[in-house]
Each structure stands twice: as structure tokens, then as C-alpha cells.
Design a protein around this motif. Sequence first.
Motif, PDB file in Angstrom:
ATOM      1  N   ASP A 186       1.733   1.180 -31.591  1.00  0.00           N
ATOM      2  CA  ASP A 186       1.876   1.941 -30.347  1.00  0.00           C
ATOM      3  C   ASP A 186       1.804   0.931 -29.209  1.00  0.00           C
ATOM      4  OD1 ASP A 186       1.858   3.721 -28.272  1.00  0.00           O
ATOM      5  OD2 ASP A 186      -0.160   4.489 -28.649  1.00  0.00           O
ATOM      6  N   ARG A 199       1.380   0.343 -25.936  1.00  0.00           N
ATOM      7  CA  ARG A 199       0.952   0.993 -24.699  1.00  0.00           C
ATOM      8  C   ARG A 199       1.250   0.153 -23.468  1.00  0.00           C
ATOM      9  NH1 ARG A 199      -2.655   2.134 -28.670  1.00  0.00           N
ATOM     10  NH2 ARG A 199      -4.170   0.534 -28.125  1.00  0.00           N
ATOM     11  N   PHE A 237      -7.273  -5.125 -38.805  1.00  0.00           N
ATOM     12  CA  PHE A 237      -6.542  -3.882 -38.595  1.00  0.00           C
ATOM     13  C   PHE A 237      -6.186  -3.207 -39.925  1.00  0.00           C
ATOM     14  CE2 PHE A 237      -3.698  -7.500 -38.240  1.00  0.00           C
ATOM     15  CZ  PHE A 237      -2.606  -7.178 -39.023  1.00  0.00           C
ATOM     16  N   GLN A 294       0.318  -2.259 -30.463  1.00  0.00           N
ATOM     17  CA  GLN A 294      -1.091  -2.243 -30.825  1.00  0.00           C
ATOM     18  C   GLN A 294      -1.298  -1.417 -32.091  1.00  0.00           C
ATOM     19  OE1 GLN A 294      -0.430  -1.129 -27.334  1.00  0.00           O
ATOM     20  NE2 GLN A 294      -0.387  -3.330 -26.900  1.00  0.00           N
ATOM     21  N   ARG A 343      -4.454   0.477 -34.186  1.00  0.00           N
ATOM     22  CA  ARG A 343      -5.854   0.903 -34.100  1.00  0.00           C
ATOM     23  C   ARG A 343      -6.407   1.042 -35.513  1.00  0.00           C
ATOM     24  NH1 ARG A 343      -8.393   2.325 -29.719  1.00  0.00           N
ATOM     25  NH2 ARG A 343      -6.476   2.769 -28.577  1.00  0.00           N
ATOM     26  N   GLU A 374     -10.941   0.296 -33.189  1.00  0.00           N
ATOM     27  CA  GLU A 374     -10.602  -0.905 -32.439  1.00  0.00           C
ATOM     28  C   GLU A 374      -9.089  -1.062 -32.354  1.00  0.00           C
ATOM     29  OE1 GLU A 374     -14.432  -3.369 -34.259  1.00  0.00           O
ATOM     30  OE2 GLU A 374     -12.420  -3.573 -35.111  1.00  0.00           O
ATOM     31  N   SER A 375      -8.616  -1.531 -31.208  1.00  0.00           N
ATOM     32  CA  SER A 375      -7.182  -1.732 -31.009  1.00  0.00           C
ATOM     33  C   SER A 375      -6.867  -3.220 -31.013  1.00  0.00           C
ATOM     34  CB  SER A 375      -6.748  -1.125 -29.668  1.00  0.00           C
ATOM     35  OG  SER A 375      -5.374  -1.328 -29.450  1.00  0.00           O
ATOM     36  N   TRP A 376      -5.806  -3.580 -31.737  1.00  0.00           N
ATOM     37  CA  TRP A 376      -5.420  -4.987 -31.858  1.00  0.00           C
ATOM     38  C   TRP A 376      -3.945  -5.167 -31.528  1.00  0.00           C
ATOM     39  CZ3 TRP A 376      -9.108  -8.565 -32.535  1.00  0.00           C
ATOM     40  CH2 TRP A 376     -10.344  -8.129 -33.033  1.00  0.00           C
ATOM     41  N   ASP A 377      -3.661  -6.085 -30.621  1.00  0.00           N
ATOM     42  CA  ASP A 377      -2.282  -6.510 -30.360  1.00  0.00           C
ATOM     43  C   ASP A 377      -1.747  -7.297 -31.549  1.00  0.00           C
ATOM     44  OD1 ASP A 377      -2.308  -5.554 -27.768  1.00  0.00           O
ATOM     45  OD2 ASP A 377      -1.999  -7.511 -26.810  1.00  0.00           O
ATOM     46  N   SER A 388      -6.159  -8.058 -26.548  1.00  0.00           N
ATOM     47  CA  SER A 388      -5.134  -8.071 -25.513  1.00  0.00           C
ATOM     48  C   SER A 388      -4.694  -9.503 -25.269  1.00  0.00           C
ATOM     49  CB  SER A 388      -5.654  -7.476 -24.204  1.00  0.00           C
ATOM     50  OG  SER A 388      -4.680  -7.593 -23.175  1.00  0.00           O
ATOM     51  N   GLU A 392      -8.343   0.509 -21.822  1.00  0.00           N
ATOM     52  CA  GLU A 392      -8.294  -0.050 -23.162  1.00  0.00           C
ATOM     53  C   GLU A 392      -9.540  -0.853 -23.526  1.00  0.00           C
ATOM     54  OE1 GLU A 392      -5.827   0.057 -25.571  1.00  0.00           O
ATOM     55  OE2 GLU A 392      -4.696   1.509 -24.382  1.00  0.00           O
TER      56      GLU A 392
END
Length: 536
Positions: free
Chosen positions: A52, A54, A87, A141, A143, A148-151, A222, A251
Motif C-alpha cells: 500500500d 501511502r 514484514f 509499504q 504492514r 508495523e509498517s515497512w517501506d 520510511s 505514520e
Amino acid sequence: MPVAAGREANRSVARRFSSRSPIRTGARTAKVAIRFPTPHSVPLTLDQLHLDNRLARLGDAYGARVAPTPLSQPRLLHADAEVAALFDLDPSTLSSEAFVETFAGNRPLPGAEPFAALYAGHQFGVYVPQLGDGRAMLLGQVRNARGESWDLQLKGAGQTPYSRFADGRAVIRSSVREYLASAAMQHLGIPTTRALSLIVGDDPVRRETIERAAVICRVAPSHLRFGNFEVFYYRNQPQRLAPLADHVIDEHFPQLRETPDRYAAWLAEVIERTARLIAQWQAVGFCHGVMNTDNMSILGLTLDYGPYGFLDAFDAHHICNHSDEGGRYAYDRQPGIGYWNCSRLLQATLPLLDADEQRAVEIAESLLERYGPQYSKTMTGLWRAKLGLRDEQDQDVELINRFLGLLHAGRGDFTRSFRLLADVAMASDASAGPLRDEMRDLAAFDAWLPDYRARLQAQALGDDERRAAMNAVNPKFVLRNHLAQQAIEDAERGGASEIETLLSLLRKPYDEHPGFETYAAEPPPEARLIEVSCSS
């Protein structure tokens, strides 16, 4: 000695904002090696990853949608299952053809929207109005099961609108250096971007010579940087700042969402993170090499590994980037450059701080004042730990700086000297002999040693306990340039054994690793003149 510690650091970097760089509101100036950690959740296949982007959804004002350029005959040189676990990617996927094709840029991931971010920046102190991701593209990204969100970002995957006549490619040499450095910094406990994979191809790439192309997948919460905000300030587009700042806060700083002065609170956190980060660099002898504002992470991560280097012989004025002819980014200048870079971020975000320009400047100046004390507190604490000083005493700063002065004068090996210091006993015996051999000014060392021993005797800590504590913060192994060069040469021949050996050491840099002493030794004479540049 210009190596800052404690009050010295505070004096060197905490100068008034207006005295150095006033904020102005007027004119805009091979064999695949994979490690398998214990997964934290049900592992996912590639097709089960839900990307995703964002950042891309903020709109075309913030970058450009792009497509990767396929890599010819891609081959996986190395993949890091430890990073895949961030991830929830199944480690068995890393050896698949689909993985190689995907992270070479040849096969799209479901939901991926490759996006090259727009930014500007001050390069060697000079503002450059448009830079941007010239050889990187954000896939999106992911999640994980923990929220947790990871690029996921490909670096070296081809041209973007910001390539500026370049080819958008990375080469094996620079990619190996970044792949190793991101692992090294992570396991030294220093905030950093990570690297999932290192994939090589047959495409020729012209740098100083003809080299071969490579693509790495960078992973981080990020990849946004100070320059993402600078570009809109200097373009006089203040309306673009709030959406980007809100994106970062939503974020990564969600606790600030409902805070009335959320922008000031967010910037205060960025400034303090940056100060702590650079103190951590100094403590392990890490030189970034290109501390341009476009290489400064908005999350306080170590970002963009180009001509970096870990100190061998300690020279406080060491310049690791031979392109840096004026020494702007020398080791001892890094704390002050971090301060200056924070001032540029604050200038760029003035419109967020207050509608009244003068009031915005006052807020920005008060925020910048946080840098010096935070740096000084962190740096002094780190030096104390490196010298085995558990409590705080007034004479510690002088004692620390005297030791750093001895290393500087004698060009003692930075990493080895601190490991040897741990072996110095409180009693007056021969335990200091190996450390003394690193010194040039023996009289000065012999005058310092009794003071150090007296300081150790003043705290309730035995030699064995102190030695263990010091060896837990003073690494035995760092990524020295000659070791990275060995791994590069192996990789260019199609091998990954040196990468794997180095990673096994760098993942546990404080351990002894019997049998690998040569990797902890100072470089041999023929390897001491290795130079790195901005093309690295």
C-alpha cells in the motif's frame, strides 16, 4: 582536541541558530547465502504481501510514478532472512526465482505502485533545487502482523524523472557496501535503513570504469528525508508542507496527532533523534561522508551509504570521502553539520510553526536549542560507557578528552584501542602494555593512566564486571574499508562467501569470534590507502 565530549560537545554544536545560519522568511536562498531466523508470525509468500503506497497517494506533487528497468540475467548474491522477517516474508521464498525477478525489478509485486520521491537539498552547503530519487523507487509499504509498517524500496532499478541524465543504476561495488553497512549498523544498535536482498546482473554500467549493475531492496519505516520538505519551502509552495508532515506524523508519530502544536512537537523529536544518532556515529568511529540534507532521515535513521567509513587509525579530522576536498564532513565536524542540517529543516518548515513569521522563527530557534544538550548528554554517556565509567564525576569529560587526544596524537587504532582499554586493570601492573603500544606520546599516556586507574578505583565495580560491560559497548568487529573491499572483489567474481563471513561477525560485533582475529586487526599497509568517493 576538537573531538566533542560532554561540555566540549555542547560548546561546539549548541551555538545560537541566528549566529550561524539564521532562519529567513524572505528571499529563498553466486552462491546464495541465506540465514533463517525464528519467524514472529505466520510466514507469507510474495503473493500474500499486501503493498500500500501511502506516500504515492499524497499525489504527483510529491514525486512521480515510475516503472523499474528490468535487470539482465538477474542472480541473487545474498538475501537476509532477518530483514524478511520484519514484514513476515517466508524465508524459503528468498531462494525462489520469483523472489529474484521481483526484487531485481523484473516482476511486479501485487499492489505495488513504484514511486520516486521528489526532494531537494543542501549539498556540501549549497542548495540544489531539485534532486529526488534518481536511482530508487518505493514499491509501497507492507504492514506486518504486529502492526508495523515497512517501506520496500528498490535502489538501482533504473531511471526516474530525477535521474538528471544518469542511468539510474547502482553497481556491485556500492551495493555490497550498503548491504553490509546496514547490517553492521543495525547490530551496533544504531538506527539505520536495512537491506533485504542483493541481486546482480550483466548490464554494464559506466562509472570511473565499466562495472556491472546491481539492485538492492532497502527496507525502513520510511525513506523520507529533510530534503522532501526543503523543496516546497524554496519553491514557495507552503501548502505542500502540511500534507507531507501529517503523513509522517500519522505514520510514525501517532501520539502527536491530536496535539495542538503537533508540528513543533514532531520537529523537536526529529532534532533530538538526529542529535542522538550522530552521537552514536561518533562513539563507534563511523563517518558518513556525505551529510547533505537530502541524506538526512526524517526519522533519525542512518540513510544513504555512499562514501562512508569506520575509523582505523584515529584522526579526529579524518575525511572518509575523497570528493570532500574541503573536509566539510570530516569526523569531528559531523556533530556541527547535524546541527546545521536541522536548522535547514526548521527553515523549510517555518510555515507549519506559526502564521506569524517572527513567531515561527522564535519557535524554530527554541526547537534548535534542543540539539546541543541532547547531543552532549548522549555523547558523554556513550564515552563514559566506553571507558567503563558507571557513575558520573565532574572530571570525566577531561579524562575522556585526554584519552581521545592520546589516540589522535598517536593515530592509535580506534576500535582496537577501546577493546584493549577494557583489559587495563585497576592495579598498577602490566595489563596496560598492549594499549600503551598503540600510543605515540608515551609520557602523556603514562601521565593519564594513573588518573584513569584512580577513577576506576573510585567506583564500586570490579575489573571483571567492568571489562564485560566495556566489551558490550566497544565492538571488536566493525566494517573496515579493506574488509568491505574484499567482499566486493569476491562479489564481482560471483561469490558471496566474504559477505557471509562478514555478516556472521557483524551480527555479533561484540563477541570474540575465535579464529577470526584478522578481521579485527588494523588494515595491512597496502590496504590503508583505499579511497571512497560519491560514486561509491
